[in-house]
Design a protein around this motif. Sequence first.
Motif, PDB file in Angstrom:
ATOM      1  N   ILE A  12       1.210   2.192   2.522  1.00  0.00           N
ATOM      2  CA  ILE A  12       0.225   3.139   1.981  1.00  0.00           C
ATOM      3  C   ILE A  12      -1.183   2.571   2.144  1.00  0.00           C
ATOM      4  O   ILE A  12      -2.123   3.304   2.464  1.00  0.00           O
ATOM      5  CB  ILE A  12       0.541   3.470   0.502  1.00  0.00           C
ATOM      6  N   GLY A  13      -1.316   1.247   1.966  1.00  0.00           N
ATOM      7  CA  GLY A  13      -2.632   0.623   2.097  1.00  0.00           C
ATOM      8  C   GLY A  13      -3.241   0.875   3.466  1.00  0.00           C
ATOM      9  O   GLY A  13      -4.413   1.263   3.584  1.00  0.00           O
ATOM     10  N   ASN A  34      -2.044 -10.476   1.071  1.00  0.00           N
ATOM     11  CA  ASN A  34      -1.596 -11.859   1.297  1.00  0.00           C
ATOM     12  C   ASN A  34      -0.683 -11.952   2.518  1.00  0.00           C
ATOM     13  O   ASN A  34      -0.140 -12.996   2.812  1.00  0.00           O
ATOM     14  CB  ASN A  34      -0.891 -12.432   0.055  1.00  0.00           C
ATOM     15  N   ALA A  38       5.907  -7.741   4.107  1.00  0.00           N
ATOM     16  CA  ALA A  38       5.680  -6.284   4.224  1.00  0.00           C
ATOM     17  C   ALA A  38       4.287  -5.947   4.724  1.00  0.00           C
ATOM     18  O   ALA A  38       3.992  -4.784   4.970  1.00  0.00           O
ATOM     19  CB  ALA A  38       5.907  -5.619   2.859  1.00  0.00           C
ATOM     20  N   GLY A  39       3.432  -6.950   4.833  1.00  0.00           N
ATOM     21  CA  GLY A  39       2.054  -6.696   5.226  1.00  0.00           C
ATOM     22  C   GLY A  39       1.804  -7.150   6.654  1.00  0.00           C
ATOM     23  O   GLY A  39       2.042  -8.311   6.993  1.00  0.00           O
ATOM     24  N   ASP A  61      -4.503 -13.583  -2.105  1.00  0.00           N
ATOM     25  CA  ASP A  61      -3.367 -13.277  -2.969  1.00  0.00           C
ATOM     26  C   ASP A  61      -3.907 -12.792  -4.315  1.00  0.00           C
ATOM     27  O   ASP A  61      -4.695 -13.510  -4.951  1.00  0.00           O
ATOM     28  CB  ASP A  61      -2.547 -14.571  -3.136  1.00  0.00           C
ATOM     29  N   ILE A  62      -3.492 -11.624  -4.748  1.00  0.00           N
ATOM     30  CA  ILE A  62      -4.064 -11.089  -6.002  1.00  0.00           C
ATOM     31  C   ILE A  62      -3.636 -11.907  -7.216  1.00  0.00           C
ATOM     32  O   ILE A  62      -4.225 -11.762  -8.291  1.00  0.00           O
ATOM     33  CB  ILE A  62      -3.721  -9.591  -6.234  1.00  0.00           C
ATOM     34  N   THR A  63      -2.646 -12.776  -7.065  1.00  0.00           N
ATOM     35  CA  THR A  63      -2.240 -13.595  -8.225  1.00  0.00           C
ATOM     36  C   THR A  63      -3.095 -14.857  -8.341  1.00  0.00           C
ATOM     37  O   THR A  63      -2.921 -15.624  -9.286  1.00  0.00           O
ATOM     38  CB  THR A  63      -0.750 -14.008  -8.142  1.00  0.00           C
ATOM     39  N   MET A  83      -3.364  -1.492  -4.693  1.00  0.00           N
ATOM     40  CA  MET A  83      -2.075  -1.056  -4.120  1.00  0.00           C
ATOM     41  C   MET A  83      -1.177  -2.245  -3.811  1.00  0.00           C
ATOM     42  O   MET A  83      -0.032  -2.046  -3.405  1.00  0.00           O
ATOM     43  CB  MET A  83      -2.303  -0.329  -2.799  1.00  0.00           C
ATOM     44  N   GLU A  86       4.807  -5.975  -4.769  1.00  0.00           N
ATOM     45  CA  GLU A  86       6.161  -6.058  -4.226  1.00  0.00           C
ATOM     46  C   GLU A  86       6.781  -4.702  -4.538  1.00  0.00           C
ATOM     47  O   GLU A  86       6.723  -4.238  -5.689  1.00  0.00           O
ATOM     48  CB  GLU A  86       6.942  -7.187  -4.898  1.00  0.00           C
ATOM     49  N   TYR A 160      11.725  -3.877 -10.395  1.00  0.00           N
ATOM     50  CA  TYR A 160      10.514  -3.334  -9.753  1.00  0.00           C
ATOM     51  C   TYR A 160       9.808  -2.351 -10.679  1.00  0.00           C
ATOM     52  O   TYR A 160       8.613  -2.490 -10.972  1.00  0.00           O
ATOM     53  CB  TYR A 160      10.874  -2.648  -8.424  1.00  0.00           C
ATOM     54  N   LYS A 164       6.107  -2.499 -12.620  1.00  0.00           N
ATOM     55  CA  LYS A 164       5.023  -1.517 -12.430  1.00  0.00           C
ATOM     56  C   LYS A 164       4.635  -0.898 -13.783  1.00  0.00           C
ATOM     57  O   LYS A 164       3.457  -0.671 -14.067  1.00  0.00           O
ATOM     58  CB  LYS A 164       5.450  -0.421 -11.446  1.00  0.00           C
ATOM     59  N   ASN A 189       8.177   9.475  -3.876  1.00  0.00           N
ATOM     60  CA  ASN A 189       8.485   8.742  -2.634  1.00  0.00           C
ATOM     61  C   ASN A 189       7.625   9.208  -1.459  1.00  0.00           C
ATOM     62  O   ASN A 189       7.605  10.393  -1.142  1.00  0.00           O
ATOM     63  CB  ASN A 189       9.954   8.955  -2.240  1.00  0.00           C
ATOM     64  N   ASN A 190       6.978   8.260  -0.815  1.00  0.00           N
ATOM     65  CA  ASN A 190       6.153   8.552   0.369  1.00  0.00           C
ATOM     66  C   ASN A 190       6.954   8.329   1.641  1.00  0.00           C
ATOM     67  O   ASN A 190       7.862   7.484   1.679  1.00  0.00           O
ATOM     68  CB  ASN A 190       4.975   7.582   0.437  1.00  0.00           C
ATOM     69  N   GLN A 195       5.708   2.433   7.656  1.00  0.00           N
ATOM     70  CA  GLN A 195       6.505   2.009   6.490  1.00  0.00           C
ATOM     71  C   GLN A 195       7.516   0.956   6.934  1.00  0.00           C
ATOM     72  O   GLN A 195       8.245   1.163   7.914  1.00  0.00           O
ATOM     73  CB  GLN A 195       7.229   3.209   5.861  1.00  0.00           C
TER      74      GLN A 195
HETATM   75  P1  NAD Z   1       4.290  -2.077   0.914  1.00  0.00           P
HETATM   76  O1  NAD Z   1       5.323  -3.041   0.468  1.00  0.00           O
HETATM   77  O2  NAD Z   1       4.410  -1.440   2.237  1.00  0.00           O
HETATM   78  O3  NAD Z   1       2.844  -2.748   0.849  1.00  0.00           O
HETATM   79  C1  NAD Z   1       2.455  -3.630  -0.173  1.00  0.00           C
HETATM   80  C2  NAD Z   1       1.366  -4.536   0.390  1.00  0.00           C
HETATM   81  O4  NAD Z   1       0.953  -5.442  -0.655  1.00  0.00           O
HETATM   82  C3  NAD Z   1       1.845  -5.410   1.565  1.00  0.00           C
HETATM   83  O5  NAD Z   1       0.917  -5.369   2.614  1.00  0.00           O
HETATM   84  C4  NAD Z   1       1.924  -6.810   0.961  1.00  0.00           C
HETATM   85  O6  NAD Z   1       1.676  -7.839   1.910  1.00  0.00           O
HETATM   86  C5  NAD Z   1       0.837  -6.738  -0.097  1.00  0.00           C
HETATM   87  N1  NAD Z   1       1.039  -7.740  -1.147  1.00  0.00           N
HETATM   88  C6  NAD Z   1       2.208  -8.073  -1.769  1.00  0.00           C
HETATM   89  N2  NAD Z   1       1.990  -9.067  -2.660  1.00  0.00           N
HETATM   90  C7  NAD Z   1       0.657  -9.348  -2.600  1.00  0.00           C
HETATM   91  C8  NAD Z   1      -0.167 -10.290  -3.265  1.00  0.00           C
HETATM   92  N3  NAD Z   1       0.346 -11.139  -4.199  1.00  0.00           N
HETATM   93  N4  NAD Z   1      -1.479 -10.352  -2.972  1.00  0.00           N
HETATM   94  C9  NAD Z   1      -2.004  -9.515  -2.027  1.00  0.00           C
HETATM   95  N5  NAD Z   1      -1.260  -8.601  -1.352  1.00  0.00           N
HETATM   96  C10 NAD Z   1       0.055  -8.521  -1.648  1.00  0.00           C
HETATM   97  O7  NAD Z   1       4.233  -0.987  -0.242  1.00  0.00           O
HETATM   98  P2  NAD Z   1       3.694   0.515  -0.227  1.00  0.00           P
HETATM   99  O8  NAD Z   1       4.863   1.407  -0.111  1.00  0.00           O
HETATM  100  O9  NAD Z   1       2.571   0.619   0.688  1.00  0.00           O
HETATM  101  O10 NAD Z   1       3.182   0.619  -1.738  1.00  0.00           O
HETATM  102  C11 NAD Z   1       1.802   0.446  -2.077  1.00  0.00           C
HETATM  103  C12 NAD Z   1       1.623   0.749  -3.557  1.00  0.00           C
HETATM  104  O11 NAD Z   1       2.014   2.090  -3.817  1.00  0.00           O
HETATM  105  C13 NAD Z   1       2.482  -0.119  -4.469  1.00  0.00           C
HETATM  106  O12 NAD Z   1       1.730  -0.441  -5.601  1.00  0.00           O
HETATM  107  C14 NAD Z   1       3.658   0.782  -4.837  1.00  0.00           C
HETATM  108  O13 NAD Z   1       4.181   0.433  -6.097  1.00  0.00           O
HETATM  109  C15 NAD Z   1       2.990   2.136  -4.841  1.00  0.00           C
HETATM  110  N6  NAD Z   1       3.852   3.296  -4.558  1.00  0.00           N
HETATM  111  C16 NAD Z   1       4.610   3.354  -3.425  1.00  0.00           C
HETATM  112  C17 NAD Z   1       5.354   4.489  -3.153  1.00  0.00           C
HETATM  113  C18 NAD Z   1       6.211   4.621  -1.901  1.00  0.00           C
HETATM  114  O14 NAD Z   1       6.981   5.577  -1.789  1.00  0.00           O
HETATM  115  N7  NAD Z   1       6.100   3.739  -0.932  1.00  0.00           N
HETATM  116  C19 NAD Z   1       5.340   5.567  -4.039  1.00  0.00           C
HETATM  117  C20 NAD Z   1       4.558   5.460  -5.193  1.00  0.00           C
HETATM  118  C21 NAD Z   1       3.811   4.336  -5.432  1.00  0.00           C
END
Ligand code: NAD
Length: 355
Positions: A12-13, A34, A38-39, A61-63, A83, A86, A160, A164, A189-190, A195
């Motif tokens: 989504i990012g 980070n 998944a990134g 890293d956001i942590t 966004m 994990e 998970y 959240k 769900n997206n 993805q």
């Molecule tokens: P994704 O797993 O594809 O992307 C998450 C990104 O966050 C990755 O690029 C990862 O490297 C990065 N990341 C993980 N830990 C990190 C850290 N400690 N510091 C910096 N970056 C970090 O997930 P997504 O599907 O793109 O989801 C994005 C957001 O949307 C999430 O918060 C998720 O909960 C939310 N969301 C997703 C969906 C869906 O269907 N995919 C639906 C509703 C909400």
Amino acid sequence: MTLLVTGVAGFIGSNFVYHYLDRHPERTITGIDNLSYAGNLDNLSALTDEQQERFIFVKADITNPDQVGTIFEDYPVDGVINMAAETHVDRSIHDPQVFLKTNILGTHVLLETAKHSWQKRGAWKKGAKFLQVSTDEVYGTLGESGFFSEATPIDPHSPYSASKASADLIVKAYHDTYGMPVTITRCSNNYGAYQFPEKLIPLVITNALHHKSIPVYGDGKQVRDWLYVEDHCRAIDLVFEEGRTGETYNIGGNTEKENIIIIKEILRLLETMTGDTTITQELISFVKDRPGHDRRYAIDASKIRKELGWSPRVPFQEGIDQTVRWYIDHQDWMARVMSGEYRDFYAKNYNNRNF
Ligand code: NAD
Ligand code: DAU
């Protein structure tokens, strides 16, 4: 406004970066990630030269409070869209700890850093804002009828979704206690391009293209409400710009489908689009159910529709056609993100700062 978007290399990012730079031609984004498994910065390689000039990437890293603090010092951040997370339920069942760390503590690091920085600079009065991207999974599960509204009590079932939900509560506490200008979005769900192929739709496509079996959890009759990722990005943009401070907005596609129906439709599209007659329903394999598996999600998105005029634009059939076509055309991308080799390459070569 200097906008900090976290998790920009994820699904989504990365879609949000394309959307935002396209819709706001005068604006810039500072994006962090980070680069976990998944990134992938490869997800951002379709930015135009002009868009790249308006996009700064920092591997962080956001942590890590030092890394996040440095970003707030170096760039006058006055907007945050969080966004980074994990995100895969199955992984959270096998290894919950990193979910608690990133999703709860990471969100807290961002809130605390933003609070200090914004209080010091008087940024709250000038319109600084923090948007937390959350999920409909915090509401738990539905029976055969009904919808999740923003008033539905949270009742998460997986590590998970519990992480959240915890983050949402902390975000709300920062609003109620310190007056932080926050909003929260909870989406269904997206699906769409970029993805990671661990989630249902890209996993089905990848496995089918490789003639591997497709694992269907339990009876396959669990229901999800599907939304094309670009519609989600448009909603996030709108809530960030116009949402009321302290409020939560549900976002959904009004497209409920059983998993097994989605899987059969993808197989049909793949067979038609590739002409490969060995891609058939015989690839489907019913396997042991996911523990704590939520049965049905369905979103009441009337609040965002009434207050902000948002509704989904991409019908499911159009979105899934485009999505299946995209994965067929990007099998090299699939191979790269699965192997991780490009992740390491881009991490070394594409950083404005390497922590
Ligand atoms: P994704 O797993 O594809 O992307 C998450 C990104 O966050 C990755 O690029 C990862 O490297 C990065 N990341 C993980 N830990 C990190 C850290 N400690 N510091 C910096 N970056 C970090 O997930 P997504 O599907 O793109 O989801 C994005 C957001 O949307 C999430 O918060 C998720 O909960 C939310 N969301 C997703 C969906 C869906 O269907 N995919 C639906 C509703 C909400
Ligand atoms: O509802 C929003 C959530 O949607 C997001 O918050 C999550 O980050 C995102 O991963 C997604 O969660 P789900 O658990 O619904 O998505 P997933 O793709 O993992 O699974 C979708 C459905 O398909 C679910 O009922 C489990 C089922 N499934 C999944 C996989 C990966 C299978 O039957 N087989 C599979 O191999």
